[in-house]
Design an enzyme around this catalytic site. Structure first.
Site, PDB file in Angstrom:
ATOM      1  N   CYS A  12       0.845  -1.192   0.000  1.00 40.24           N
ATOM      2  CA  CYS A  12       0.000   0.000   0.000  1.00 40.24           C
ATOM      3  C   CYS A  12       0.877   1.237   0.000  1.00 40.24           C
ATOM      4  O   CYS A  12       2.100   1.154   0.082  1.00 40.24           O
ATOM      5  CB  CYS A  12      -0.939   0.000   1.205  1.00 40.24           C
ATOM      6  SG  CYS A  12      -0.061   0.176   2.772  1.00 40.24           S
ATOM      7  N   CYS A  15       3.379   1.651   2.705  1.00 38.45           N
ATOM      8  CA  CYS A  15       4.641   0.931   2.492  1.00 38.45           C
ATOM      9  C   CYS A  15       5.606   1.772   1.668  1.00 38.45           C
ATOM     10  O   CYS A  15       6.781   1.922   2.015  1.00 38.45           O
ATOM     11  CB  CYS A  15       4.391  -0.395   1.782  1.00 38.45           C
ATOM     12  SG  CYS A  15       3.367  -1.563   2.681  1.00 38.45           S
ATOM     13  N   ASP A 437      -3.784  15.325 -28.100  1.00 40.74           N
ATOM     14  CA  ASP A 437      -3.043  15.027 -29.325  1.00 40.74           C
ATOM     15  C   ASP A 437      -3.966  15.350 -30.504  1.00 40.74           C
ATOM     16  O   ASP A 437      -5.191  15.311 -30.365  1.00 40.74           O
ATOM     17  CB  ASP A 437      -2.656  13.546 -29.343  1.00 40.74           C
ATOM     18  CG  ASP A 437      -2.061  13.118 -30.671  1.00 40.74           C
ATOM     19  OD1 ASP A 437      -1.121  13.777 -31.129  1.00 40.74           O
ATOM     20  OD2 ASP A 437      -2.567  12.133 -31.246  1.00 40.74           O
ATOM     21  N   ASP A 633      -3.551   8.920 -28.776  1.00 43.08           N
ATOM     22  CA  ASP A 633      -3.839   7.602 -29.347  1.00 43.08           C
ATOM     23  C   ASP A 633      -2.623   6.919 -29.941  1.00 43.08           C
ATOM     24  O   ASP A 633      -2.687   5.753 -30.316  1.00 43.08           O
ATOM     25  CB  ASP A 633      -4.911   7.726 -30.444  1.00 43.08           C
ATOM     26  CG  ASP A 633      -4.329   8.239 -31.755  1.00 43.08           C
ATOM     27  OD1 ASP A 633      -3.520   9.194 -31.711  1.00 43.08           O
ATOM     28  OD2 ASP A 633      -4.667   7.677 -32.810  1.00 43.08           O
ATOM     29  N   ASP A 637       2.559   9.268 -28.181  1.00 44.80           N
ATOM     30  CA  ASP A 637       1.905   9.894 -27.026  1.00 44.80           C
ATOM     31  C   ASP A 637       2.214   9.173 -25.716  1.00 44.80           C
ATOM     32  O   ASP A 637       1.914   9.699 -24.643  1.00 44.80           O
ATOM     33  CB  ASP A 637       0.385   9.916 -27.217  1.00 44.80           C
ATOM     34  CG  ASP A 637      -0.037  10.685 -28.453  1.00 44.80           C
ATOM     35  OD1 ASP A 637       0.573  11.732 -28.719  1.00 44.80           O
ATOM     36  OD2 ASP A 637      -0.952  10.226 -29.158  1.00 44.80           O
TER      37      ASP A 637
END
Length: 743
Positions: A12, A15, A437, A633, A637
């Site tokens: 977690c 930690c 983009d 996409d 990117d």
């Protein structure tokens, strides 16, 4: 010096915060960034003051294992082994939990039970078989106890500590109840035996462990996918290359190429390394790197980039960057570093775990001691102590966030939006800037015919000639023309040839016909002045011109452009209405980018950017204190998607972009970005309500369980009532989260 380490055993954000804390205390360590999901740590330090071994020792002292990235660690299980282990734990937990729930709760619903489990005379059998069914679940999930109690011992409790204390308390009370049942039957007190037989909490212990195991399994599945983007990137570059050495052409492994090597690249092949063309010409598809949808014409002196594709024409290049210095390798490095530098969002439950767990344990011990000193029986005092632990079981606290996130992600999925991480929903509502983009995100990602300008022929004749001429070409602009002319009867082309960087030529019905750019027409001596005004106008709108001529006479011009999606203009309008700044990033030319930017009315346009520049722009926006959401996409990117606070991929995009993102828009509709940001706000409000109830319930419930009302009103909360309250708190949290389905 900057070094990456692999860190294992974190469960977690408490930690990861603990690892950062102990490492940052070392003399000479300047900066520490821990990636919980990637199980990695980036550390910047003075190697004159501290060594790798010192950092690893500090991590191990904190209770975790570590090794320098890339070095083998024998003690750490392989990724596949960890996933198989999580799957086994899940299966064992669910199977035994189902049987346990049937035996413990089935009779309440009228389900038949074996005869030897009926009646108070069989209470020991009824309780003991539940204990036996709980043991396998406890055994396969023993890591929660070892890690949780170890964290308590180190005075840095985490979510495993909460799970260990909660399930351990329920398990302990169940064992205590078995002894009380045996005592009751042995002393002829069947009423006492029946009372404890109906107040067993083995199913509570099993349920807590099983629910958390489901979450851990899903988390491990997510971790397995974190390397998919990098693997896909690495697969882009060709494994072999044709190189000329000692005057002979030979095939070698791309990893063995050296700066200065002369490499031959043929049509359809991927370029193995960065370099400069020294002979020949061609058009190169650079969409994988720059996002530019239309191939770029290359000739002698032009630079070419690794992993881009040679479309037509052969050329010889000289390698200038190889190995880790290539553009592709730098993109891979950016994805790795961006992922490692994105600190996980700390859960509120983790933040209070360091205070909540020890306080609850102290209250339980103190309450037990106080009632013993007050003269109450040991049984009463023990009952009070266990009631405190049971009522403070962190079930509601642990469910507050994940249940809301689960409901929200399910609801979004029905809307065609896939949420890949809880962090995305936790962060999206804070967004200040949305970076879009262009190619494939705002636009369709492929050129379409936008206008036809007939000059020396009728429009039908021009389209028929252009389609017949371009039918033999694989250029995207040619595909746009042939698609536009679908249904038109084509004339067979003779002596077809492609002129690299210029256009095509062929004989149609005995006539010499040509198609290409303006430079090609000028070389052929074709007068194009009549079309230049219209061409300049359309070029400012982002269109590319293809001229067509026959027998030295211009017949007309066909224009093509990457079409803007119908939803993009409305999407940008909605985002700006939410008070967000909208920035468009693209590898396209400034002229094309500005034309698209004007159409969709974005706040800012940044053109001609390479992948590193996209990631840099996002990083600069973040350095201004802004929360950045990146939408893209393409492969180019992926560094920016990973660097952004939240990365959103378009569903039609590449697998790499989708793997790098936190969310995916399956409907390819930018309007969903606005909806997702708004939904994030609703989800966070729901989570805060859940957390408030979880804490409020504990603030009220723990004092009552400790016996605060007993002296005045004679009210002592039994463990059974405590467990019922715990269950009610979980039901409340779950029911509240389900309201998200209606929003």
């Amino acid at each position: 010096m900057k070094q990456k380490f692999d860190v294992h055993g974190m469960s977690c954000s408490a930690c990861s915060a603990g690892v950062e804390r102990v490492v940052s205390r070392l003399d000479g360590v300047q900066e520490v960034e821990v990636n919980l999901l990637g199980e990695s740590m980036l550390c910047r330090f003075d190697e004159q003051k501290v060594k790798n071994e010192d950092i690893i020792a500090a991590v191990e002292k904190a209770g975790f294992s570590a090794n320098v990235h890339g070095e083998e660690q024998k003690a750490a299980p392989m990724e596949g082994e960890r996933f198989a282990s999580e799957k086994t734990r899940l299966i064992v937990s669910v199977v035994f939990l189902v049987i346990l729930m049937y035996i413990s709760m089935g009779h309440m619903l009228g389900a038949p039970l074996p005869h030897f489990l009926h009646g108070s005379e069989n209470a020991v059998s009824f309780a003991f078989i539940q204990f036996l069914l709980t043991l396998p679940i406890v055994y396969v999930n023993r890591k929660f106890y070892s890690v949780g109690f170890s964290a308590l011992y180190r005075r840095s409790p985490n979510m495993d500590s909460l799970v260990a204390v909660g399930s351990g308390a329920a398990l302990l009370y169940g064992v205590f109840a078995i002894f009380k049942i045996g005592y009751g039957l042995g002393h002829g007190d069947s009423e006492l035996a029946a009372s404890y037989a109906h107040n067993l909490y083995f199913e509570s212990a099993a349920m807590i462990l099983s629910l958390v195991t489901v979450g851990k399994y899903l988390e491990e599945r997510s971790k397995r996918k974190t390397g998919a983007a990098l693997s896909s990137l690495m697969d882009l570059a060709p494994k072999r290359a044709n190189v000329i050495r000692d005057g002979k052409e030979m095939t070698v492994l791309s990893e063995n190429l050296m700066v200065g090597d002369i490499i031959v690249v043929r049509p359809g092949e991927s370029i193995p390394v960065d370099g400069v063309i020294i002979e020949g010409s061609s058009s190169v598809d650079e969409s994988a790197i720059t996002g530019e949808s239309i191939p770029i014409e290359k000739s002698v002196g032009s630079e070419v980039i690794s992993a881009t594709i040679n479309k037509n024409g052969s050329f010889t290049m000289k390698a200038t960057h190889v190995g880790g210095d290539t553009t592709l390798s730098k993109i891979i490095q950016l994805v790795e570093e961006a992922g490692a530098s994105k600190a996980p969002i700390a859960r509120l439950a983790d933040k209070v775990a360091g205070v909540f767990v020890p306080i609850v344990m102290c209250i339980a011990l103190a309450a037990t001691g106080v009632w013993l000193i007050a003269g109450e029986s040991f049984e009463f005092a023990l009952s009070i102590g266990i009631a405190v632990l049971v009522i403070s079981c962190p079930c509601a606290l642990g469910l507050a966030t994940p249940v809301a996130i689960t409901v929200a992600t399910g609801s979004c999925a029905k809307r065609g939006i896939l949420i890949k991480s809880a962090q995305a929903l936790e962060t999206l509502h804070k967004t200040d800037v949305v970076v879009l983009d262009k190619t494939g995100t705002i636009t369709e990602g492929r050129p379409l015919v936008t206008a036809v300008l007939p000059i020396g022929a009728a429009q039908e004749e021009l389209v028929q000639l252009a389609a017949s001429l371009e039918a033999g070409s694989e250029h995207p602009l040619a595909e746009a023309i042939t698609e536009y002319a679908e249904g038109v009867e084509l004339t067979p082309a003779e002596d077809f040839s492609a002129v690299a960087g210029r256009g095509v030529r062929a004989k149609l019905s005995g006539r010499e016909c040509f198609g290409g750019n303006a430079d090609y027409m000028r070389e052929l001596g074709v007068d194009i002045s009549e079309a230049e005004g219209k061409t300049t106008e359309l070029a400012s709108e982002g269109s590319t011109a293809m001229y067509f001529a026959a027998e030295g006479k211009l017949l007309g011009v066909i224009y093509a452009a990457d079409k803007i999606k119908d939803s993009s203009i409305e999407a940008v309008k909605k985002l700006k209405a939410q008070g967000l700044e909208v920035v468009m990033l693209t590898g396209d030319s400034k002229l094309t980018a500005q034309a698209v930017g004007r159409r969709v009315q974005v706040s800012r346009v940044i053109a001609q950017v390479m992948p590193a520049d996209k990631e840099r722009v996002v990083s600069e926006l973040q350095s201004e204190g802004k929360t950045v959401c990146m939408v893209g996409d393409g492969i180019n990117d992926s560094p920016a998607l990973t660097r952004a606070d939240v990365g959103i991929a378009i569903g039609s995009g590449t697998d790499i972009a989708i793997d790098s993102a936190d969310a995916v828009l399956l409907k390819n509709d930018l309007r969903d970005v606005s909806e997702l940001i708004a939904y994030s706000g609703k989800t966070m409000r729901n989570i805060k309500q859940n957390l408030f109830w979880a804490f409020f319930y504990n603030v009220i419930g723990i004092p009552v369980a400790a016996g605060a009302l007993y002296p005045s009103f004679g009210i002592a909360l039994s463990p059974m009532i405590g467990a019922a309250c715990m269950s009610l708190s979980s039901i409340f949290v779950t029911t509240n989260a389900l309201r998200l389905y209606k929003k």
